[in-house]
Write an enzyme that holds these catalytic residues in place. Structure first.
Site, mmCIF file in Angstrom:
data_model
loop_
_atom_site.group_PDB
_atom_site.id
_atom_site.type_symbol
_atom_site.label_atom_id
_atom_site.label_comp_id
_atom_site.label_asym_id
_atom_site.label_seq_id
_atom_site.Cartn_x
_atom_site.Cartn_y
_atom_site.Cartn_z
ATOM 1 N NE ARG A 63 -109.129 50.705 19.126
ATOM 2 C CZ ARG A 63 -110.249 50.152 18.658
ATOM 3 N NH1 ARG A 63 -110.242 48.904 18.250
ATOM 4 N NH2 ARG A 63 -111.354 50.836 18.627
ATOM 5 C CE LYS A 71 -87.825 59.811 20.548
ATOM 6 N NZ LYS A 71 -87.006 61.045 20.582
ATOM 7 C CD GLU A 123 -78.636 61.758 13.330
ATOM 8 O OE1 GLU A 123 -78.247 61.704 14.508
ATOM 9 O OE2 GLU A 123 -79.635 62.418 12.965
ATOM 10 C CE LYS A 140 -82.607 55.574 18.259
ATOM 11 N NZ LYS A 140 -83.154 56.329 17.139
ATOM 12 C CD GLU A 144 -86.185 62.228 24.027
ATOM 13 O OE1 GLU A 144 -86.234 61.517 23.004
ATOM 14 O OE2 GLU A 144 -85.950 63.438 24.009
ATOM 15 C CG ASN A 154 -82.630 64.593 21.247
ATOM 16 O OD1 ASN A 154 -82.882 64.002 20.212
ATOM 17 N ND2 ASN A 154 -83.426 64.562 22.303
ATOM 18 C CG HIS A 160 -80.538 66.095 17.088
ATOM 19 N ND1 HIS A 160 -79.331 65.449 17.158
ATOM 20 C CD2 HIS A 160 -81.279 65.404 16.186
ATOM 21 C CE1 HIS A 160 -79.355 64.394 16.339
ATOM 22 N NE2 HIS A 160 -80.519 64.352 15.741
ATOM 23 C CG HIS A 185 -84.156 69.856 15.504
ATOM 24 N ND1 HIS A 185 -84.514 69.163 16.632
ATOM 25 C CD2 HIS A 185 -83.973 68.922 14.541
ATOM 26 C CE1 HIS A 185 -84.557 67.861 16.363
ATOM 27 N NE2 HIS A 185 -84.224 67.694 15.100
ATOM 28 C CG HIS A 244 -81.916 65.386 10.629
ATOM 29 N ND1 HIS A 244 -82.475 66.192 11.601
ATOM 30 C CD2 HIS A 244 -81.423 64.307 11.282
ATOM 31 C CE1 HIS A 244 -82.330 65.617 12.783
ATOM 32 N NE2 HIS A 244 -81.694 64.471 12.620
#
Ligand SMILES: NC(=O)c1ccc[n+]([C@@H]2O[C@H](COP(=O)([O-])OP(=O)(O)OC[C@H]3O[C@@H](n4cnc5c(N)ncnc54)[C@H](O)[C@@H]3O)[C@@H](O)[C@H]2O)c1
Ligand SMILES: [Zn+2]
Length: 371
Positions: free
Chosen positions: A125, A147, A189, A231, A241, A249, A252, A256, A270
């Site tokens: 956990r 994330k 990025e 960031k 978010e 994003n 993105h 994507h 990416h």
């Protein structure tokens, strides 16, 4: 020669942590890691590209402080972010008898960071973990903000959790072994940060990025610091978010769609998709009259000067038509209740989130870009 050392703090209450940025941090890893340990032992997960290059340096750096290290090496590449290697990692951590008070170390690019962070989030956990990012992309983006995820056949990053690291150690010395292509993809990025929220950073990059790409250590540290600070500021405002974090994003949704169109293959990395996507987002913003016509030209000129993929024509092979790309954009995660949220911009450093974008304009930009 001594290089600067920078620290960026991510203030999230009892989940706060530090990002240490410098040159040669692996050798002194125990200085940073020791204070976090309840016993002098860590479990390190890496990939088969990074391990042979840098694991000895990390082992020595930990041993200097009396910290023992066990390690697991996974195959490198995006395909590793899947159930199979998540299972393998979690079971290995259990075999290593990692307990609630122990520390797991993710030592690699964004793939290892995302996978190992998720493994740490679900093991017992939740156990604590340290990010030691080794790609430029991971140092400026994926290792910060909590994330974590693996991919599903239904799409990228669809299975995951928010789980903040306890420490991020960004040693720019390890960037020296990246291929030029991986370095420049990560730079996509970096540019994104200037474009989305800080024109002064973009100005700085226009002047200094050629040096940092060529290996200037001080400028690499500065670019990583600036990116992480931006960031951190955004994540502090919006950890999960609900709003502002979506600014990250920029580029993105297009990116994507292009990654999906190229089958998440070697045709487009990416960060390359993000760079092209940023150029497209500025083009759409300009056509909507939101920003000046000079802005997209300036963005493209910088990407081209860096030798990066800038236009759809820079992607090898055939691409689907504009309608098909629009359909792929509609499958992006940023869709809420059927409405696609776009990151548009009023100029360099002035991005904002909106769902109010005429799809006809987006399509016309894609049609022209494909022509
Ligand atoms: N969690 C987040 O917030 C977040 C943000 C952005 C991207 N991501 C994820 O990050 C991943 C992409 O990250 P990436 O570009 O680092 O990919 P990656 O981890 O696949 O690394 C790219 C390549 O570089 C190699 N490499 C890494 N460090 C190296 C070094 N020092 N020397 C030589 N080779 C090295 C890797 O083995 C790999 O082959 C994607 O899965 C993306 O979804 C996550
Ligand atoms: Zn990205």
């Amino acid at each position: 020669m001594t290089h600067p050392h920078e620290t960026v703090r991510v203030a999230l209450g009892d989940r706060s942590y530090r990002i240490e940025i410098g040159h040669g941090l692996l050798i002194n890893a125990s200085d940073w890691v020791s204070p976090l340990l309840s016993r002098p032992r860590v479990a390190v997960v890496t990939d088969d590209t990074v391990g042979p290059l840098h694991l000895d340096a990390l082992r020595d750096g930990l041993a200097a402080g009396g910290i023992e290290m066990a390690h697991l090496t996974l195959p490198s590449g995006e395909a590793t972010k899947c159930w199979r290697y998540l299972t393998e990692t979690v079971e290995w951590l259990l075999e290593q008898k990692v307990e609630r008070g122990d520390m797991v170390v993710a030592f690699g690019g964004g793939v290892i960071g995302d996978l190992v962070g998720f493994a740490a989030a679900i093991l017992r956990r939740g156990v604590r973990f340290v990010q030691i990012p080794t790609s430029l992309l991971a140092q400026v983006d994926s290792s910060v903000g909590g994330k974590t995820a693996i991919n599903s056949p239904h799409g990228k990053n669809l299975i995951g959790a928010f789980h903040q690291p306890s420490l991020v150690l960004a040693d720019v010395a390890v960037l020296g072994t990246l291929t030029e292509r991986d370095f420049l993809a990560g730079y996509g990025e970096v540019v994104k940060y200037g474009l989305l929220g800080d024109a002064a950073f973009f100005d700085w990059l226009e002047i200094n990025a050629p040096d940092l790409a060529a290996g200037d250590i001080t400028k690499r540290i500065e670019a990583v610091r600036w990116s992480c600070q931006m960031k951190a500021d955004i994540v502090e405002r919006d950890e999960t978010e609900q709003g502002d974090r979506a600014l990250l994003n920029l580029g993105h949704t297009f990116g994507h769609a292009l990654e999906a169109a190229t089958g998440y293959s070697d045709r487009l990395l990416h960060g390359e998709g993000v760079a092209i996507g940023c150029a497209l987002a500025f083009e759409v913003s300009s056509r909507l009259g939101l920003c000046s016509q000079e802005d997209p030209s300036r963005v493209r000129a910088h990407l081209k000067a860096m030798g990066m993929k800038t236009d759809l024509h820079d992607i090898a092979g055939d691409l689907p038509d504009a309608d098909a790309l629009m359909a792929l954009m509609g499958q992006d995660k940023k869709v809420t209740q059927g409405t696609l949220n776009y990151i548009m911009t009023r100029g360099i450093g002035e991005a904002y989130v909106t769902s109010n974008v005429d799809p006809k304009v987006v399509k016309s930009v894609l049609v022209d870009a494909l022509a």
